[in-house]
Scaffold this motif. Sequence first.
Motif, PDB file in Angstrom:
ATOM      1  N   LEU A 141      -8.147  36.536  15.316  1.00  0.00           N
ATOM      2  CA  LEU A 141      -9.606  36.574  15.275  1.00  0.00           C
ATOM      3  C   LEU A 141     -10.141  35.552  14.281  1.00  0.00           C
ATOM      4  O   LEU A 141      -9.659  35.454  13.150  1.00  0.00           O
ATOM      5  N   ILE A 148     -17.597  38.972  21.070  1.00  0.00           N
ATOM      6  CA  ILE A 148     -16.147  38.794  20.979  1.00  0.00           C
ATOM      7  C   ILE A 148     -15.724  37.977  22.198  1.00  0.00           C
ATOM      8  O   ILE A 148     -15.951  38.388  23.338  1.00  0.00           O
ATOM      9  N   ALA A 149     -15.138  36.797  21.977  1.00  0.00           N
ATOM     10  CA  ALA A 149     -14.781  35.921  23.096  1.00  0.00           C
ATOM     11  C   ALA A 149     -13.476  35.207  22.799  1.00  0.00           C
ATOM     12  O   ALA A 149     -13.096  35.016  21.636  1.00  0.00           O
ATOM     13  N   SER A 192     -20.703  35.786  28.498  1.00  0.00           N
ATOM     14  CA  SER A 192     -20.177  34.887  27.472  1.00  0.00           C
ATOM     15  C   SER A 192     -20.917  33.564  27.487  1.00  0.00           C
ATOM     16  O   SER A 192     -20.945  32.865  28.508  1.00  0.00           O
ATOM     17  N   SER A 220      -9.357  38.177  23.809  1.00  0.00           N
ATOM     18  CA  SER A 220     -10.394  39.163  23.500  1.00  0.00           C
ATOM     19  C   SER A 220     -10.177  40.481  24.228  1.00  0.00           C
ATOM     20  O   SER A 220     -10.423  41.558  23.668  1.00  0.00           O
ATOM     21  N   ARG A 221      -9.708  40.442  25.474  1.00  0.00           N
ATOM     22  CA  ARG A 221      -9.494  41.691  26.197  1.00  0.00           C
ATOM     23  C   ARG A 221      -8.406  42.533  25.528  1.00  0.00           C
ATOM     24  O   ARG A 221      -8.589  43.732  25.290  1.00  0.00           O
ATOM     25  N   CYS A 233      -9.266  34.582  19.705  1.00  0.00           N
ATOM     26  CA  CYS A 233     -10.561  35.201  19.969  1.00  0.00           C
ATOM     27  C   CYS A 233     -11.460  35.000  18.754  1.00  0.00           C
ATOM     28  O   CYS A 233     -10.986  34.843  17.634  1.00  0.00           O
ATOM     29  N   LEU A 276      -9.782  43.941  22.213  1.00  0.00           N
ATOM     30  CA  LEU A 276     -10.727  45.049  22.374  1.00  0.00           C
ATOM     31  C   LEU A 276     -10.061  46.278  22.983  1.00  0.00           C
ATOM     32  O   LEU A 276     -10.409  47.417  22.652  1.00  0.00           O
ATOM     33  N   GLY A 305     -15.187  37.072  27.524  1.00  0.00           N
ATOM     34  CA  GLY A 305     -15.869  37.607  26.359  1.00  0.00           C
ATOM     35  C   GLY A 305     -16.831  38.738  26.662  1.00  0.00           C
ATOM     36  O   GLY A 305     -17.191  38.984  27.826  1.00  0.00           O
ATOM     37  N   LEU A 320     -15.341  36.016  16.739  1.00  0.00           N
ATOM     38  CA  LEU A 320     -16.431  36.971  16.547  1.00  0.00           C
ATOM     39  C   LEU A 320     -17.672  36.205  16.120  1.00  0.00           C
ATOM     40  O   LEU A 320     -17.625  35.374  15.212  1.00  0.00           O
ATOM     41  N   MET A 339     -11.010  29.907  18.371  1.00  0.00           N
ATOM     42  CA  MET A 339     -11.479  30.904  19.329  1.00  0.00           C
ATOM     43  C   MET A 339     -10.854  30.658  20.696  1.00  0.00           C
ATOM     44  O   MET A 339     -10.414  31.589  21.389  1.00  0.00           O
TER      45      MET A 339
END
Length: 807
Positions: free
Chosen positions: A657, A584-585, A625, A589-590, A482, A593, A631, A484, A478
């Motif tokens: 992910l 989502i972190a 987050s 992640s940005r 990223c 997403l 996140g 989940l 992560m």
Amino acid sequence: MATYARIIIIGGGIVGTSTLYHLAKAGEADAMLLERRDLTAGATWHAAGNVHTQSAYANLSALQAYSLRLYDGLAKEVGQDVGSHVVGGFFLAQTKERMEEFKHLAGKFRGLGLDYELVTPSEIKTKYPLLHVDDLVGGAWDPDEGYVDPYSVTMGLAAGARKYGGTIRRNSQVDSIKRLPSGHWRLTAGEEVFECEIIVNCAGFWAAEVAEMVGTRLPITNMEHQYLVTEAMPEVKALGYELPMIRDCDSQYYLRQEGQGLLLGPWEQDCRMAWQETKGRAPWSFGQELFEDDWDRLADGLAAIYKRIPALEHAGIKRGVNGAISFAPDGRPMIGPMPGVPGFFVACGFLGGIAQGGGIGLAMSEWILEGESALDLHFIDVARFGDWATKEFARERTHEILPLRYELIYPALERTTGRPLKTTPIYADLIAQGAVMGQAYGWERPLWFAPEGVEPKDAPCFQRPNWWEHVGNEAKLMTAGCGLSEMSSYGKFRVSGHDAQAFLNYVGSAKCPPHAGKVALSLLLNARGGIVGDITIENSGDGSFYCVGATLGVALYQRWMEGHAGGFDVQIDNITDHYAALGIAGPKSRAFLNALSDGAFDDFPFMTSKDVEIGRIRCKAIRISFSGELGWELHCPMVIQKVLFDAIMAAGADHGLVLMGARAMGMLRLEKGYRSWGSELTTEVTPHAAGMGRFCSTTKDYIGRAAVDAQRKEPPSKRFVTLEVDPAAPPCWGTEPVSRDGQMIGYVTSGGMGWRIGKMLAVAWIDGTGIAPGDALEVQVLRILYQATVAADPVYDPKNERLFAKD
């Protein structure tokens, strides 16, 4: 005409009588106890009477230690001899694994100031020469173990209650309870009518039936349990002293001396629900009665005891005692205000009612008279159960735990019965991905994910368990990409109404966000400044607020907010079951997403929210987050969670992910100095002691502000610190003693691995006077001292550059 008392206690066993005693002694002049037959009728009169201080929960140990002191003082206080025998007790270990548990417990109890000494088989034999010890690895010695006469203790408490002004009415069986327009209760007991403001349900076997009278439920299961007493034994008489208590944890029995014989108590492996013909419901006519002896069900347990004490081979049986005991689904008491039923308290489900009765009575009187107990008791709060805890669930879980009364209590131990119960729409998908599930407030949620080729199953131990490295890989992957996480079990509330903002400003320490799309973290405090809970508050823009809190605290939070809503035009709706959440972190992640939402996450500051579309799903995204990485939380109606999950998973491979379980999140938060509800955030801890004073406003009034402000001027002596522990140490699971130069100064509340910094970490509650980052301390883990260094929080990303990325 109704007889009035401000407080009415239903049930005259040891807990009900103790509650009356403590209420009266605290100055409550208008408390009454109603007993359907005679005092102790039910479970108390036939209890074995064992009293001990040790418990897996620190504050339960404190309550049980209080019981010991209280009972010993009754003779002087009210002239009632309670037959107290403090003889000490041995816990026997037949395996290395059991001895390792005793090492863990020895550290825990040292941290709590209790005596608990590890001993060898020969040392056990010296004090208990009748025992066969050749197969033992060792044991533990508790000098405060003992027993009392349950009837005499109860009568002593009753005498004390009357002395201080309490009233006891025998032969008053409550038949019905009705809420009056005034908010008071009306109780009928045959021809008698009573009225009160507060009811305390101490009805034992009948606690569930009393709860039903007020429209609520209690997950209690009544079970049979039998012990026997032998005739006098010449071997016992010849010793000339009273033998210690024995608990053989691996063979699942207890035994002690009774007169010149022995009392033998095997825990039934073939356990049985009491009153099976009425599905566990005790007849109201049942008094000081017993079930027929059932020796066959005790055969294995008695064989183990007879092997341990060969002299029993020639002892006759004086009597058998086959009675009923009440179980909660986790084997712990259920006490406190009943959620959703104002003015109705509960104290029931006691396996160790004699040991706990004195302390529970004190806690109940504090809760009733002062609004809360002095000790944090969330682990026995009735609010830990909800409507999901059905009778069948309770029955299944009880049949799991009763035969394992002295099972090895490993860290992170999960129960298996009564599951699955509450599942989200993606439950099957997570299982297919290797999820190992745990249960929290009835919900199934992933703890960790087993990679391909690894069995998805916990193998618990006190060292590094089988999931340790896999959890670490989740955290590290992560951090590189990223992750989940399934967050749907978190408590979720909609607070609305004309006074919603004013209400949240009153019950929460932080300023409620005044503008749409703004988010705040706020603490729920009691009048002493103790932390009841922490919630995230989002201004939804329509006059309502979306609040998120801890899974295990959901009913407690709701009860607390409803209990302080008087005078406000506000509505508090628990919408936990209706809304799902995915976290989502990670640094990617940005971008991830954005790819799913046409760039909706570009202009998105920390602690804000907005509605976004991901694939076919519209959801609420909140930038926050718990891992300390960039996140978001994505909240959507539960019924469409799977569509959201499928869209995320379909695109996840291209963005690194990884699926993360609760255990990875629990370790990631340690590196950021984030505190956890139930471990660090309790009613005994203030915001400044927790390092959370920044979440307390200096410009508005709120519950507990006076206490918070006082500590701004004079910081508390006890506080939390993060420790970097010798990497050679086993994990800290909680309650390990912390010392400085050989002097104990506190204990660990939680611990784990800091996977991003590669260091073993622990959070410790210590006397922080003169303690600063860099100071050397020691942590005792499994009876071995390891070096530890006080760290400056947070140990990871201290400037929050990753958390605030691109803000």
